[in-house]
Design a protein around this motif. Structure first.
Motif, mmCIF file in Angstrom:
data_model
loop_
_atom_site.group_PDB
_atom_site.id
_atom_site.type_symbol
_atom_site.label_atom_id
_atom_site.label_comp_id
_atom_site.label_asym_id
_atom_site.label_seq_id
_atom_site.Cartn_x
_atom_site.Cartn_y
_atom_site.Cartn_z
ATOM 1 N N UNK A 1 -9.914 -7.095 -25.854
ATOM 2 C CA UNK A 1 -9.716 -6.975 -24.406
ATOM 3 C C UNK A 1 -8.231 -6.720 -24.129
ATOM 4 N N UNK A 2 -7.926 -5.972 -23.050
ATOM 5 C CA UNK A 2 -6.560 -5.493 -22.834
ATOM 6 C C UNK A 2 -5.517 -6.607 -22.704
ATOM 7 N N UNK A 3 -5.923 -7.761 -22.148
ATOM 8 C CA UNK A 3 -4.931 -8.828 -21.942
ATOM 9 C C UNK A 3 -5.043 -9.933 -22.991
ATOM 10 N N UNK A 4 -5.619 -9.579 -24.136
ATOM 11 C CA UNK A 4 -5.832 -10.587 -25.186
ATOM 12 C C UNK A 4 -4.491 -11.120 -25.700
ATOM 13 N N UNK A 5 -4.478 -12.410 -26.019
ATOM 14 C CA UNK A 5 -3.249 -13.041 -26.526
ATOM 15 C C UNK A 5 -3.440 -13.540 -27.960
ATOM 16 N N UNK A 6 -4.371 -12.953 -28.689
ATOM 17 C CA UNK A 6 -4.584 -13.421 -30.060
ATOM 18 C C UNK A 6 -3.365 -13.088 -30.917
ATOM 19 N N UNK A 7 -3.310 -13.690 -32.087
ATOM 20 C CA UNK A 7 -2.171 -13.503 -32.986
ATOM 21 C C UNK A 7 -1.923 -12.007 -33.262
ATOM 22 N N UNK A 8 -3.023 -11.265 -33.517
ATOM 23 C CA UNK A 8 -2.855 -9.847 -33.854
ATOM 24 C C UNK A 8 -2.321 -9.050 -32.663
ATOM 25 N N UNK A 9 -2.795 -9.388 -31.451
ATOM 26 C CA UNK A 9 -2.349 -8.646 -30.272
ATOM 27 C C UNK A 9 -0.894 -8.954 -29.943
ATOM 28 N N UNK A 10 -0.426 -10.140 -30.329
ATOM 29 C CA UNK A 10 0.955 -10.511 -30.002
ATOM 30 C C UNK A 10 1.957 -10.079 -31.074
ATOM 31 N N UNK A 11 1.437 -9.621 -32.200
ATOM 32 C CA UNK A 11 2.336 -9.243 -33.291
ATOM 33 C C UNK A 11 2.620 -7.750 -33.243
ATOM 34 N N UNK A 12 3.899 -7.371 -33.294
ATOM 35 C CA UNK A 12 4.203 -5.927 -33.341
ATOM 36 C C UNK A 12 3.506 -5.296 -34.550
ATOM 37 N N UNK A 29 -8.906 -7.255 -45.211
ATOM 38 C CA UNK A 29 -7.931 -7.629 -44.188
ATOM 39 C C UNK A 29 -7.510 -9.095 -44.299
ATOM 40 N N UNK A 30 -6.297 -9.380 -43.861
ATOM 41 C CA UNK A 30 -5.788 -10.754 -43.917
ATOM 42 C C UNK A 30 -6.010 -11.499 -42.598
ATOM 43 N N UNK A 31 -5.712 -10.846 -41.490
ATOM 44 C CA UNK A 31 -5.841 -11.493 -40.176
ATOM 45 C C UNK A 31 -7.022 -10.945 -39.385
ATOM 46 N N UNK A 32 -7.204 -9.632 -39.470
ATOM 47 C CA UNK A 32 -8.047 -8.916 -38.504
ATOM 48 C C UNK A 32 -9.409 -8.603 -39.091
ATOM 49 N N UNK A 33 -10.334 -8.128 -38.247
ATOM 50 C CA UNK A 33 -11.614 -7.679 -38.785
ATOM 51 C C UNK A 33 -11.447 -6.414 -39.624
ATOM 52 N N UNK A 84 4.313 -3.163 -36.661
ATOM 53 C CA UNK A 84 5.111 -3.046 -37.886
ATOM 54 C C UNK A 84 5.119 -4.351 -38.686
ATOM 55 N N UNK A 85 4.859 -5.485 -38.020
ATOM 56 C CA UNK A 85 4.859 -6.773 -38.712
ATOM 57 C C UNK A 85 3.461 -7.272 -39.036
ATOM 58 N N UNK A 86 2.446 -6.487 -38.689
ATOM 59 C CA UNK A 86 1.074 -6.949 -38.882
ATOM 60 C C UNK A 86 0.642 -6.696 -40.328
ATOM 61 N N UNK A 87 0.095 -7.724 -40.998
ATOM 62 C CA UNK A 87 -0.232 -7.554 -42.428
ATOM 63 C C UNK A 87 -1.376 -6.566 -42.692
ATOM 64 N N UNK A 88 -2.169 -6.250 -41.666
ATOM 65 C CA UNK A 88 -3.291 -5.334 -41.881
ATOM 66 C C UNK A 88 -3.004 -3.932 -41.363
ATOM 67 N N UNK A 89 -1.745 -3.666 -41.092
ATOM 68 C CA UNK A 89 -1.363 -2.366 -40.548
ATOM 69 C C UNK A 89 -0.348 -1.691 -41.470
ATOM 70 N N UNK A 90 -0.604 -0.445 -41.793
ATOM 71 C CA UNK A 90 0.357 0.344 -42.581
ATOM 72 C C UNK A 90 0.549 1.682 -41.891
ATOM 73 N N UNK A 91 1.786 2.096 -41.742
ATOM 74 C CA UNK A 91 2.026 3.437 -41.218
ATOM 75 C C UNK A 91 2.748 4.258 -42.259
#
Ligand SMILES: [Zn+2]
Length: 248
Positions: free
Chosen positions: A59-70, A104-108, A72-79
């Motif tokens: 949801x757009x206003x979610x405050x979960x750990x993944x939504x609050x983490x940039x 994944x470590x944090x996310x689905x 670039x710092x998210x363990x399940x994100x690679x660019x």
């Protein structure tokens, strides 16, 4: 439904909200080639990747750990972005793909971004190709580009291709690409299913009737292939129905 800037184009294409909705409905492919102007890419990426990574449904206003983490710092994100010689190298892609093996470590899901996708070196491209076909259920590949036509056809055919904003005006090229895939020998059920899926999404996003007719034709072609494998008959039917020239 469409953003005001996208309304300038006669066929605005999907907005990032449309893609998020598809993801939430379970209809977003895991390999996406997103055609969007470079200045808009970070914003598209920010919203779409966060929604895929959200731990509570996106949801757009979610405050979960993944939504609050940039991202670039998210363990399940690679660019993946070009480093040396303005090219994304094969070993860089290999490393990113290998990292997904653990899940994944944090996310689905895990998200691998390639931006700009046209920077993939040839060897990197052919390596990635193999992994785009059947990624693990939790991996999403987001390939962002300004010049989708610079991508090799095999990459495009393995991805769900979306053209956003002004880029939606190039839909005719995309229809031609899918048609080219259908025209190749021999016609396989897999190609027909992919084209049908694509036609259905076009209908969902544009509401234009010819995509619905094409979807019907492709379903019929699929039944024929399944029944007797007569791919020439099925192909002829599809080509007759193909909405070339009126894809807009
Ligand atoms: Zn969240």
């Amino acid at each position: 439904m469409w953003t005001s800037t996208a309304m300038k184009s006669s066929n605005p294409g999907p907005s990032v909200d449309d893609l998020i909705r598809l993801h939430q409905g379970g209809d977003l492919a895991q390999a996406l080639l997103i055609s969007v102007e470079a200045p808009s890419q970070p914003a598209v990426l920010q919203r779409l990747a966060h929604s895929i990574l959200c731990e509570e449904g996106g949801s757009p206003d979610c405050r979960c750990r993944s939504c609050q983490t940039p991202l670039a710092n998210h363990p399940d994100f690679v660019e993946l972005a070009p480093t040396s010689a303005r090219t994304i190298r094969r070993d860089e892609v290999e490393e990113a793909v290998a990292a997904t093996a653990a899940g994944p470590l944090w996310s689905p899901s895990r998200v691998i971004v390639v931006r700009p996708a046209e920077s993939l070196g040839r060897e990197a491209e052919s390596y990635l190709l193999k992994h785009l076909e059947e990624p693990p259920a939790y991996v999403y590949y987001l390939l962002l580009t300004e010049v989708p036509d610079a991508m090799i056809a095999t990459i495009k055919s393995r991805c769900q291709v979306w053209r956003m904003g002004e880029h939606a005006a190039e839909d005719t090229d995309l229809a031609r690409g899918v048609l080219q895939d259908i025209s190749s020998q021999p016609l396989t059920m897999n190609q027909v299913v992919r084209a049908a899926y694509w036609a259905r999404e076009q209908y969902r996003l544009t509401g234009r009737e010819h995509w619905l007719s094409l979807w019907d034709t492709l379903s019929e072609a699929f039944r024929q292939l399944e029944a007797n494998g007569n791919d020439e008959l099925a192909r002829a039917q599809i080509l007759r129905q193909w909405p070339m020239g009126e894809t807009r």
